[in-house]
Design a protein around this motif. Structure first.
Motif, mmCIF file in Angstrom:
data_model
loop_
_atom_site.group_PDB
_atom_site.id
_atom_site.type_symbol
_atom_site.label_atom_id
_atom_site.label_comp_id
_atom_site.label_asym_id
_atom_site.label_seq_id
_atom_site.Cartn_x
_atom_site.Cartn_y
_atom_site.Cartn_z
ATOM 1 N N GLN A 120 23.309 -20.928 9.112
ATOM 2 C CA GLN A 120 24.555 -21.371 8.482
ATOM 3 C C GLN A 120 25.706 -21.396 9.478
ATOM 4 O O GLN A 120 26.570 -22.275 9.421
ATOM 5 N N ASN A 172 18.113 -26.156 8.149
ATOM 6 C CA ASN A 172 17.762 -26.109 9.571
ATOM 7 C C ASN A 172 16.974 -24.850 9.925
ATOM 8 O O ASN A 172 16.840 -24.502 11.106
ATOM 9 N N PHE A 182 25.389 -21.933 12.750
ATOM 10 C CA PHE A 182 25.137 -23.006 13.716
ATOM 11 C C PHE A 182 24.311 -24.103 13.047
ATOM 12 O O PHE A 182 23.107 -24.231 13.281
ATOM 13 N N PRO A 183 24.936 -24.914 12.193
ATOM 14 C CA PRO A 183 24.181 -25.926 11.437
ATOM 15 C C PRO A 183 23.539 -26.982 12.320
ATOM 16 O O PRO A 183 22.610 -27.672 11.887
ATOM 17 N N GLN A 184 24.019 -27.117 13.561
ATOM 18 C CA GLN A 184 23.430 -28.108 14.469
ATOM 19 C C GLN A 184 22.149 -27.584 15.118
ATOM 20 O O GLN A 184 21.412 -28.351 15.750
ATOM 21 N N ALA A 185 21.862 -26.297 14.971
ATOM 22 C CA ALA A 185 20.717 -25.683 15.650
ATOM 23 C C ALA A 185 19.499 -25.623 14.731
ATOM 24 O O ALA A 185 19.626 -25.522 13.509
ATOM 25 N N GLU A 186 18.333 -25.671 15.355
ATOM 26 C CA GLU A 186 17.091 -25.357 14.647
ATOM 27 C C GLU A 186 16.874 -23.846 14.778
ATOM 28 O O GLU A 186 16.872 -23.308 15.878
ATOM 29 N N ARG A 239 21.011 -24.785 20.643
ATOM 30 C CA ARG A 239 20.272 -25.849 19.959
ATOM 31 C C ARG A 239 19.074 -25.313 19.201
ATOM 32 O O ARG A 239 18.705 -25.829 18.160
ATOM 33 N N ARG A 240 18.444 -24.253 19.748
ATOM 34 C CA ARG A 240 17.284 -23.648 19.089
ATOM 35 C C ARG A 240 17.427 -22.127 19.179
ATOM 36 O O ARG A 240 17.722 -21.583 20.239
ATOM 37 N N GLN A 285 26.881 -22.815 21.810
ATOM 38 C CA GLN A 285 26.388 -23.726 20.774
ATOM 39 C C GLN A 285 24.883 -23.923 20.972
ATOM 40 O O GLN A 285 24.443 -24.959 21.468
#
Length: 312
Positions: A101, A125, A103-107, A83-84, A81
């Motif tokens: 799309q 994102n 990993f919507p939680q990632a930048e 993050r960036r 998962q």
């Protein structure tokens, strides 16, 4: 000075400017391709051998879907998962859009020399950053959990590859992954082949060699070594063969179309540099396509990924 890597100051570590060895055989202005060669736009001040225009943008999107089908996905590294995420040499941004799309939680950041194609509705994102790996990346140490780079063998001079991969490792967070995807530029990875294919590859190889680029498949075979030299571990290297031509079904047909478009894109620079009539290059491309089916030619790609060690 396009071959110098400038280490940027980081909040974490002060770094002094260091340089990669200049690539042999090509220097700025030595092979002067005009910005407009016929109807195609080329970057004169960069070693990049392919155009930068709408036609190339369309080909890059097309190529993305071919690679995704060949690899059965967008990446092979065992990321969890992140993050960036950074995509170096993002082209049209399609790979990065799909990761954003997934990993919507990632930048997710796409980096390239210029914005190739503006999107009306990029993922929220995702963002684009202009930059050039040959001048160092504009990010702090340990910034990304996943750094991806693919098909820059016709953009990064052979002598600059070790430094370029060290730069990718620098901005990767401990525990994060770097993944490299490259195709071969060597005739030995385009086999079996006929005389037209060999002549076309010879002309293209001469052109890219003059610009300091790899013409012998060295980069593709060295991806794992570059990652190891950059201090990464858990390295995996995979060589992938793909059929080339209609004999290979849908993948083979699409890959043949992609390589045909690359050949056509390089025809004007080949004609300008070596005096070979452009029509002769087109005829070689047509004959080569026939040979791919006659000889049942296969083309090679390689994927390598490695993990940055976690500090004790």
């Amino acid at each position: 000075m396009p071959w110098w890597f400038f280490r940027r100051h980081s909040r974490n570590t002060a770094r002094t400017a260091t340089s990669a060895q200049p690539s042999s055989g090509w220097h700025l202005g030595e092979v002067a391709l005009p910005r407009l060669q016929g109807s195609r736009r080329y970057l004169q001040e960069q070693p990049y051998a392919l155009p930068k225009d709408l036609g190339e943008a369309n080909r890059l999107d097309f190529q993305h879907y071919i690679l995704r089908a060949i690899l059965h996905g967008n990446y092979l590294a065992p990321i969890q998962q992140p993050r960036r995420i950074l995509d170096v040499g993002c082209g049209t941004g399609q790979w990065a859009f799909e990761l954003a799309q997934q990993f919507p939680q990632a930048e997710v950041i796409g980096l390239d020399l210029e914005l190739v194609k503006a999107s009306a509705s990029p993922p929220p994102n995702y963002r684009f950053v202009q930059g050039d790996i040959l001048h160092g990346l504009p990010f702090d140490n340990d910034s990304f959990d996943f750094v991806h780079q693919r098909l820059l063998v016709l953009a990064i001079p052979l002598a600059a590859w070790p430094s370029a991969v060290r730069e990718l490792a620098r901005i990767t967070a401990p525990g994060g992954w770097v993944e490299l995807v490259e195709s071969s530029t060597g005739m030995q990875d385009f086999m079996p082949s006929g005389p037209a294919t060999q002549e076309l590859w010879r002309l293209g190889g001469q052109l890219v060699s003059l610009r300091g680029l790899d013409s012998d498949g060295i980069v593709m075979r060295s991806l794992g070594d570059y990652l190891e030299q950059a201090g990464l571990g858990n390295i995996r290297y995979q060589l992938i063969e793909a059929p080339l031509g209609t004999w290979g079904g849908r993948i083979g047909s699409l890959l043949a179309l992609d390589l045909r478009e690359i050949g056509k894109a390089m025809s004007a620079p080949i004609a300008a540099r070596f005096g070979t009539p452009e029509q002769e290059v087109f005829e070689l491309i047509q004959q080569a396509e026939k040979e791919w089916n006659q000889y049942k030619t296969r083309f090679r790609f390689a994927v390598a990924y490695g993990q940055k060690p976690v500090r004790p």
